[in-house]
Design a protein around this motif. Sequence first.
Motif, PDB file in Angstrom:
ATOM      1  N   GLY A  92       0.814  -1.217   0.000  1.00 38.67           N
ATOM      2  CA  GLY A  92       0.000   0.000   0.000  1.00 38.67           C
ATOM      3  C   GLY A  92       0.842   1.260   0.000  1.00 38.67           C
ATOM      4  N   THR A  93       1.931   1.243   0.747  1.00 41.94           N
ATOM      5  CA  THR A  93       2.819   2.395   0.799  1.00 41.94           C
ATOM      6  C   THR A  93       3.488   2.627  -0.554  1.00 41.94           C
ATOM      7  N   THR A  94       3.944   1.561  -1.177  1.00 39.84           N
ATOM      8  CA  THR A  94       4.604   1.681  -2.479  1.00 39.84           C
ATOM      9  C   THR A  94       3.657   2.254  -3.528  1.00 39.84           C
ATOM     10  N   GLU A  95       2.397   1.911  -3.404  1.00 42.49           N
ATOM     11  CA  GLU A  95       1.431   2.390  -4.385  1.00 42.49           C
ATOM     12  C   GLU A  95       1.277   3.911  -4.328  1.00 42.49           C
ATOM     13  N   PHE A  96       1.246   4.471  -3.127  1.00 43.64           N
ATOM     14  CA  PHE A  96       0.888   5.883  -2.982  1.00 43.64           C
ATOM     15  C   PHE A  96       2.042   6.834  -2.688  1.00 43.64           C
ATOM     16  N   VAL A  97       3.154   6.355  -2.156  1.00 44.35           N
ATOM     17  CA  VAL A  97       4.226   7.259  -1.742  1.00 44.35           C
ATOM     18  C   VAL A  97       4.855   7.997  -2.925  1.00 44.35           C
ATOM     19  N   ILE A  98       4.822   7.401  -4.089  1.00 43.21           N
ATOM     20  CA  ILE A  98       5.452   8.031  -5.255  1.00 43.21           C
ATOM     21  C   ILE A  98       4.749   9.324  -5.667  1.00 43.21           C
ATOM     22  N   VAL A  99       3.472   9.461  -5.329  1.00 41.21           N
ATOM     23  CA  VAL A  99       2.729  10.657  -5.730  1.00 41.21           C
ATOM     24  C   VAL A  99       3.399  11.915  -5.184  1.00 41.21           C
ATOM     25  N   GLY A 100       3.850  11.870  -3.946  1.00 46.26           N
ATOM     26  CA  GLY A 100       4.519  13.028  -3.363  1.00 46.26           C
ATOM     27  C   GLY A 100       5.925  13.253  -3.892  1.00 46.26           C
ATOM     28  N   LEU A 101       6.486  12.232  -4.526  1.00 42.31           N
ATOM     29  CA  LEU A 101       7.853  12.328  -5.037  1.00 42.31           C
ATOM     30  C   LEU A 101       7.929  12.677  -6.522  1.00 42.31           C
ATOM     31  N   VAL A 102       6.795  12.786  -7.187  1.00 45.69           N
ATOM     32  CA  VAL A 102       6.780  13.009  -8.641  1.00 45.69           C
ATOM     33  C   VAL A 102       7.585  14.237  -9.053  1.00 45.69           C
ATOM     34  N   PRO A 103       7.431  15.407  -8.403  1.00 46.92           N
ATOM     35  CA  PRO A 103       8.246  16.559  -8.831  1.00 46.92           C
ATOM     36  C   PRO A 103       9.751  16.323  -8.672  1.00 46.92           C
ATOM     37  N   THR A 104      10.132  15.659  -7.600  1.00 50.23           N
ATOM     38  CA  THR A 104      11.550  15.372  -7.374  1.00 50.23           C
ATOM     39  C   THR A 104      12.081  14.387  -8.407  1.00 50.23           C
ATOM     40  N   ILE A 105      11.285  13.372  -8.712  1.00 50.26           N
ATOM     41  CA  ILE A 105      11.676  12.376  -9.717  1.00 50.26           C
ATOM     42  C   ILE A 105      11.830  13.044 -11.080  1.00 50.26           C
ATOM     43  N   ALA A 106      10.884  13.913 -11.423  1.00 49.24           N
ATOM     44  CA  ALA A 106      10.956  14.612 -12.712  1.00 49.24           C
ATOM     45  C   ALA A 106      12.248  15.415 -12.819  1.00 49.24           C
TER      46      ALA A 106
ATOM     47  N   ASP B 246      15.094  15.002 -10.986  1.00 50.36           N
ATOM     48  CA  ASP B 246      16.279  14.137 -10.933  1.00 50.36           C
ATOM     49  C   ASP B 246      16.527  13.381 -12.231  1.00 50.36           C
ATOM     50  N   LEU B 247      15.462  12.933 -12.880  1.00 52.50           N
ATOM     51  CA  LEU B 247      15.618  12.153 -14.108  1.00 52.50           C
ATOM     52  C   LEU B 247      15.570  13.014 -15.366  1.00 52.50           C
ATOM     53  N   GLY B 248      15.307  14.295 -15.204  1.00 54.35           N
ATOM     54  CA  GLY B 248      15.286  15.196 -16.349  1.00 54.35           C
ATOM     55  C   GLY B 248      14.128  14.943 -17.298  1.00 54.35           C
ATOM     56  N   VAL B 249      12.964  14.590 -16.735  1.00 54.17           N
ATOM     57  CA  VAL B 249      11.772  14.384 -17.549  1.00 54.17           C
ATOM     58  C   VAL B 249      10.720  15.400 -17.124  1.00 54.17           C
ATOM     59  N   THR B 250       9.699  15.534 -17.939  1.00 51.76           N
ATOM     60  CA  THR B 250       8.630  16.475 -17.607  1.00 51.76           C
ATOM     61  C   THR B 250       7.789  15.929 -16.455  1.00 51.76           C
ATOM     62  N   LEU B 251       7.052  16.803 -15.814  1.00 45.87           N
ATOM     63  CA  LEU B 251       6.173  16.397 -14.718  1.00 45.87           C
ATOM     64  C   LEU B 251       5.109  15.391 -15.175  1.00 45.87           C
ATOM     65  N   PRO B 252       4.477  15.598 -16.353  1.00 38.91           N
ATOM     66  CA  PRO B 252       3.527  14.581 -16.823  1.00 38.91           C
ATOM     67  C   PRO B 252       4.176  13.220 -17.088  1.00 38.91           C
ATOM     68  N   SER B 253       5.402  13.229 -17.575  1.00 36.91           N
ATOM     69  CA  SER B 253       6.098  11.961 -17.819  1.00 36.91           C
ATOM     70  C   SER B 253       6.394  11.249 -16.499  1.00 36.91           C
ATOM     71  N   ALA B 254       6.815  11.998 -15.503  1.00 35.17           N
ATOM     72  CA  ALA B 254       7.072  11.393 -14.191  1.00 35.17           C
ATOM     73  C   ALA B 254       5.772  10.895 -13.566  1.00 35.17           C
ATOM     74  N   SER B 255       4.684  11.592 -13.805  1.00 37.88           N
ATOM     75  CA  SER B 255       3.380  11.169 -13.275  1.00 37.88           C
ATOM     76  C   SER B 255       2.911   9.869 -13.908  1.00 37.88           C
TER      77      SER B 255
END
Length: 108
Positions: free
Chosen positions: A16-30, A32-41
């Motif tokens: 359950g945690t793995t499913e939802f925790v990424i939502v808060g990390l999407v801007p950071t992932i975008a 760090d990986l040099g992708v757009t926010l929609p792509s990270a989403s």
Amino acid sequence: MPIALFALTLSAFAIGTTEFVIVGLVPTIATDLGVTLPSASLLVSLYAVGVAVGAPVLTALTGKWNRKHVLLSLMALFVAGNILAWQAPSYESLILARILTGLAHGVF
């Protein structure tokens, strides 16, 4: 509490945690990986695709297996997917990791 019930509770919490925790990390992932926010989403949506595909397909494939072995195999797949996500060097490998963890979630 019996050890089996504790293990199932811990597994359900982890999934359950793995499913939802990424939502808060999407801007950071975008960033760090040099992708757009929609792509990270898209990582959130692809996890859901893994769940939707994994549930019927893997359930059918493991239908005759011992339930304990199925759960242990699913948690091994889940851990492997999360380790791959943790070590993901690129956006594409992170996508693969999210789909793998979604497959395990769908059957669990």
